[in-house]
Scaffold this motif. Structure first.
Motif, PDB file in Angstrom:
ATOM      1  N   VAL A 137      19.648  10.734 -17.883  1.00 39.63           N
ATOM      2  CA  VAL A 137      18.496  11.177 -18.671  1.00 39.63           C
ATOM      3  C   VAL A 137      18.885  12.338 -19.564  1.00 39.63           C
ATOM      4  CG1 VAL A 137      16.221  12.280 -18.542  1.00 39.63           C
ATOM      5  CG2 VAL A 137      16.733  10.320 -17.084  1.00 39.63           C
ATOM      6  N   CYS A 138      19.574  13.316 -19.008  1.00 43.11           N
ATOM      7  CA  CYS A 138      19.981  14.486 -19.800  1.00 43.11           C
ATOM      8  C   CYS A 138      20.988  14.100 -20.873  1.00 43.11           C
ATOM      9  CB  CYS A 138      20.549  15.568 -18.893  1.00 43.11           C
ATOM     10  SG  CYS A 138      19.290  16.326 -17.837  1.00 43.11           S
ATOM     11  N   GLY A 139      21.846  13.162 -20.557  1.00 40.34           N
ATOM     12  CA  GLY A 139      22.828  12.708 -21.546  1.00 40.34           C
ATOM     13  C   GLY A 139      22.207  11.953 -22.697  1.00 40.34           C
ATOM     14  N   ALA A 140      21.063  11.348 -22.464  1.00 38.68           N
ATOM     15  CA  ALA A 140      20.385  10.585 -23.520  1.00 38.68           C
ATOM     16  C   ALA A 140      19.511  11.458 -24.396  1.00 38.68           C
ATOM     17  CB  ALA A 140      19.546   9.470 -22.895  1.00 38.68           C
ATOM     18  N   ALA A 141      19.261  12.694 -23.947  1.00 39.19           N
ATOM     19  CA  ALA A 141      18.353  13.585 -24.697  1.00 39.19           C
ATOM     20  C   ALA A 141      18.976  14.061 -25.988  1.00 39.19           C
ATOM     21  CB  ALA A 141      17.966  14.771 -23.828  1.00 39.19           C
ATOM     22  N   PRO A 189      16.448   6.025 -24.634  1.00 34.67           N
ATOM     23  CA  PRO A 189      15.169   6.052 -25.348  1.00 34.67           C
ATOM     24  C   PRO A 189      15.192   5.390 -26.716  1.00 34.67           C
ATOM     25  CG  PRO A 189      16.198   8.212 -25.392  1.00 34.67           C
ATOM     26  CD  PRO A 189      17.038   7.344 -24.498  1.00 34.67           C
ATOM     27  N   GLY A 190      16.379   5.132 -27.253  1.00 33.96           N
ATOM     28  CA  GLY A 190      16.462   4.489 -28.566  1.00 33.96           C
ATOM     29  C   GLY A 190      15.749   5.298 -29.634  1.00 33.96           C
ATOM     30  N   ASP A 191      15.092   4.627 -30.556  1.00 36.16           N
ATOM     31  CA  ASP A 191      14.406   5.298 -31.654  1.00 36.16           C
ATOM     32  C   ASP A 191      13.213   6.122 -31.186  1.00 36.16           C
ATOM     33  OD1 ASP A 191      16.183   4.146 -33.414  1.00 36.16           O
ATOM     34  OD2 ASP A 191      14.860   2.481 -33.912  1.00 36.16           O
ATOM     35  N   LEU A 192      12.678   5.804 -30.028  1.00 29.10           N
ATOM     36  CA  LEU A 192      11.512   6.514 -29.527  1.00 29.10           C
ATOM     37  C   LEU A 192      11.812   7.992 -29.309  1.00 29.10           C
ATOM     38  CD1 LEU A 192       8.580   6.195 -28.659  1.00 29.10           C
ATOM     39  CD2 LEU A 192       9.382   5.770 -26.353  1.00 29.10           C
ATOM     40  N   GLY A 193      13.022   8.308 -28.889  1.00 29.21           N
ATOM     41  CA  GLY A 193      13.386   9.697 -28.633  1.00 29.21           C
ATOM     42  C   GLY A 193      13.266  10.582 -29.857  1.00 29.21           C
ATOM     43  N   ALA A 194      13.485  10.034 -31.045  1.00 28.92           N
ATOM     44  CA  ALA A 194      13.401  10.813 -32.277  1.00 28.92           C
ATOM     45  C   ALA A 194      11.959  11.088 -32.686  1.00 28.92           C
ATOM     46  CB  ALA A 194      14.133  10.072 -33.403  1.00 28.92           C
ATOM     47  N   ALA A 195      11.003  10.419 -32.073  1.00 29.47           N
ATOM     48  CA  ALA A 195       9.601  10.569 -32.443  1.00 29.47           C
ATOM     49  C   ALA A 195       8.970  11.834 -31.863  1.00 29.47           C
ATOM     50  CB  ALA A 195       8.808   9.345 -31.988  1.00 29.47           C
ATOM     51  N   PHE A 196       9.662  12.530 -30.969  1.00 26.88           N
ATOM     52  CA  PHE A 196       9.079  13.671 -30.276  1.00 26.88           C
ATOM     53  C   PHE A 196       9.915  14.922 -30.512  1.00 26.88           C
ATOM     54  CE2 PHE A 196       7.995   9.844 -27.879  1.00 26.88           C
ATOM     55  CZ  PHE A 196       6.620   9.911 -27.954  1.00 26.88           C
ATOM     56  N   ASP A 197       9.240  16.069 -30.551  1.00 28.14           N
ATOM     57  CA  ASP A 197       9.987  17.312 -30.706  1.00 28.14           C
ATOM     58  C   ASP A 197      10.294  17.975 -29.363  1.00 28.14           C
ATOM     59  OD1 ASP A 197       7.330  17.973 -30.312  1.00 28.14           O
ATOM     60  OD2 ASP A 197       7.356  19.683 -31.660  1.00 28.14           O
ATOM     61  N   ARG A 198       9.612  17.536 -28.310  1.00 33.91           N
ATOM     62  CA  ARG A 198       9.872  18.024 -26.956  1.00 33.91           C
ATOM     63  C   ARG A 198       9.682  16.872 -25.969  1.00 33.91           C
ATOM     64  NH1 ARG A 198       7.142  22.049 -29.420  1.00 33.91           N
ATOM     65  NH2 ARG A 198       8.089  24.099 -29.410  1.00 33.91           N
ATOM     66  N   VAL A 208       0.022  15.032 -26.814  1.00 36.56           N
ATOM     67  CA  VAL A 208       0.858  14.693 -25.671  1.00 36.56           C
ATOM     68  C   VAL A 208       0.830  13.179 -25.511  1.00 36.56           C
ATOM     69  CG1 VAL A 208       1.162  14.935 -23.181  1.00 36.56           C
ATOM     70  CG2 VAL A 208       0.355  16.878 -24.526  1.00 36.56           C
ATOM     71  N   THR A 209       2.003  12.592 -25.373  1.00 32.90           N
ATOM     72  CA  THR A 209       2.101  11.151 -25.181  1.00 32.90           C
ATOM     73  C   THR A 209       2.730  10.877 -23.828  1.00 32.90           C
ATOM     74  OG1 THR A 209       2.408  10.814 -27.553  1.00 32.90           O
ATOM     75  CG2 THR A 209       3.053   9.007 -26.106  1.00 32.90           C
ATOM     76  N   ALA A 210       2.021  10.134 -23.002  1.00 36.80           N
ATOM     77  CA  ALA A 210       2.553   9.749 -21.692  1.00 36.80           C
ATOM     78  C   ALA A 210       3.401   8.496 -21.848  1.00 36.80           C
ATOM     79  CB  ALA A 210       1.400   9.481 -20.731  1.00 36.80           C
ATOM     80  N   THR A 211       4.547   8.490 -21.189  1.00 34.82           N
ATOM     81  CA  THR A 211       5.400   7.302 -21.176  1.00 34.82           C
ATOM     82  C   THR A 211       5.738   6.968 -19.737  1.00 34.82           C
ATOM     83  OG1 THR A 211       7.479   8.553 -21.323  1.00 34.82           O
ATOM     84  CG2 THR A 211       6.434   7.901 -23.404  1.00 34.82           C
ATOM     85  N   THR A 212       6.097   5.720 -19.528  1.00 36.75           N
ATOM     86  CA  THR A 212       6.485   5.259 -18.195  1.00 36.75           C
ATOM     87  C   THR A 212       7.481   4.111 -18.331  1.00 36.75           C
ATOM     88  OG1 THR A 212       5.677   4.303 -16.128  1.00 36.75           O
ATOM     89  CG2 THR A 212       4.445   3.756 -18.096  1.00 36.75           C
ATOM     90  N   LEU A 213       8.363   4.009 -17.367  1.00 35.58           N
ATOM     91  CA  LEU A 213       9.292   2.887 -17.355  1.00 35.58           C
ATOM     92  C   LEU A 213       8.534   1.579 -17.147  1.00 35.58           C
ATOM     93  CD1 LEU A 213      12.170   1.782 -17.413  1.00 35.58           C
ATOM     94  CD2 LEU A 213      12.345   2.299 -14.979  1.00 35.58           C
ATOM     95  N   ASP A 214       7.513   1.625 -16.299  1.00 37.44           N
ATOM     96  CA  ASP A 214       6.711   0.427 -16.055  1.00 37.44           C
ATOM     97  C   ASP A 214       5.844   0.102 -17.273  1.00 37.44           C
ATOM     98  OD1 ASP A 214       7.526  -0.029 -13.403  1.00 37.44           O
ATOM     99  OD2 ASP A 214       6.057   1.403 -12.644  1.00 37.44           O
ATOM    100  N   THR A 215       5.693  -1.167 -17.554  1.00 35.10           N
ATOM    101  CA  THR A 215       4.760  -1.590 -18.592  1.00 35.10           C
ATOM    102  C   THR A 215       3.348  -1.596 -18.010  1.00 35.10           C
ATOM    103  OG1 THR A 215       4.887  -3.925 -18.008  1.00 35.10           O
ATOM    104  CG2 THR A 215       6.517  -3.104 -19.609  1.00 35.10           C
ATOM    105  N   ARG A 216       2.362  -1.788 -18.863  1.00 34.91           N
ATOM    106  CA  ARG A 216       0.980  -1.868 -18.395  1.00 34.91           C
ATOM    107  C   ARG A 216       0.843  -3.000 -17.376  1.00 34.91           C
ATOM    108  NH1 ARG A 216      -3.692  -4.349 -18.430  1.00 34.91           N
ATOM    109  NH2 ARG A 216      -5.628  -3.191 -18.763  1.00 34.91           N
TER     110      ARG A 216
END
Length: 85
Positions: free
Chosen positions: A81-85, A48-57, A11-19
Motif C-alpha cells: 500500500v505504501c509503495g503504491a502511494a 490504485p491506478g488512475d484513481l490515486g491521482a484523483a485525491f490530494d490525501r 471525503v470519498t470512501a473506497t473499499t476493495l469490495d464492490t457493492r
C-alpha cells in the motif's frame, strides 16, 4: 460528515469490495450504506491506478490481510500500500 462538508472538504470512501460483494457478504443494509456514502468499490490500495491521482490525501485504516494473526502478510500488505502511494 456534515461538518466536513460545511467546511468545503470532500471525503470519498473506497473499499476493495464492490457493492455487490458487500451485499452478498453482509446484506442489504451494507449495500444501502455503500450507496448513501457514494462509495467507490473495487479499489485495490496496492494498485490504485488512475484513481490515486484523483485525491490530494489518502487516509486509510490499517490494512488487514485475511487470516488470523498473520503478521507477515499484514506487513507485506502495508508495504504494498505504501509503495503504491
Amino acid at each position: 460528515s456534515a461538518a466536513l462538508a460545511d467546511a468545503g472538504i470532500e471525503v470519498t470512501a473506497t473499499t476493495l469490495d464492490t457493492r455487490d460483494d458487500l451485499h452478498r457478504k453482509y446484506g442489504e443494509e451494507a449495500a444501502a450504506r455503500f450507496d448513501r456514502l457514494g462509495a467507490i468499490g473495487g479499489v485495490d490500495a496496492t494498485a490504485p491506478g488512475d484513481l490515486g491521482a484523483a485525491f490530494d490525501r489518502v487516509i486509510f485504516n490499517f490494512p488487514h490481510a485475511p487470516g488470523k494473526q498473520n503478521i507477515r502478510r499484514n506487513r507485506e500488505l502495508l508495504h504494498a500500500v505504501c509503495g503504491a502511494a
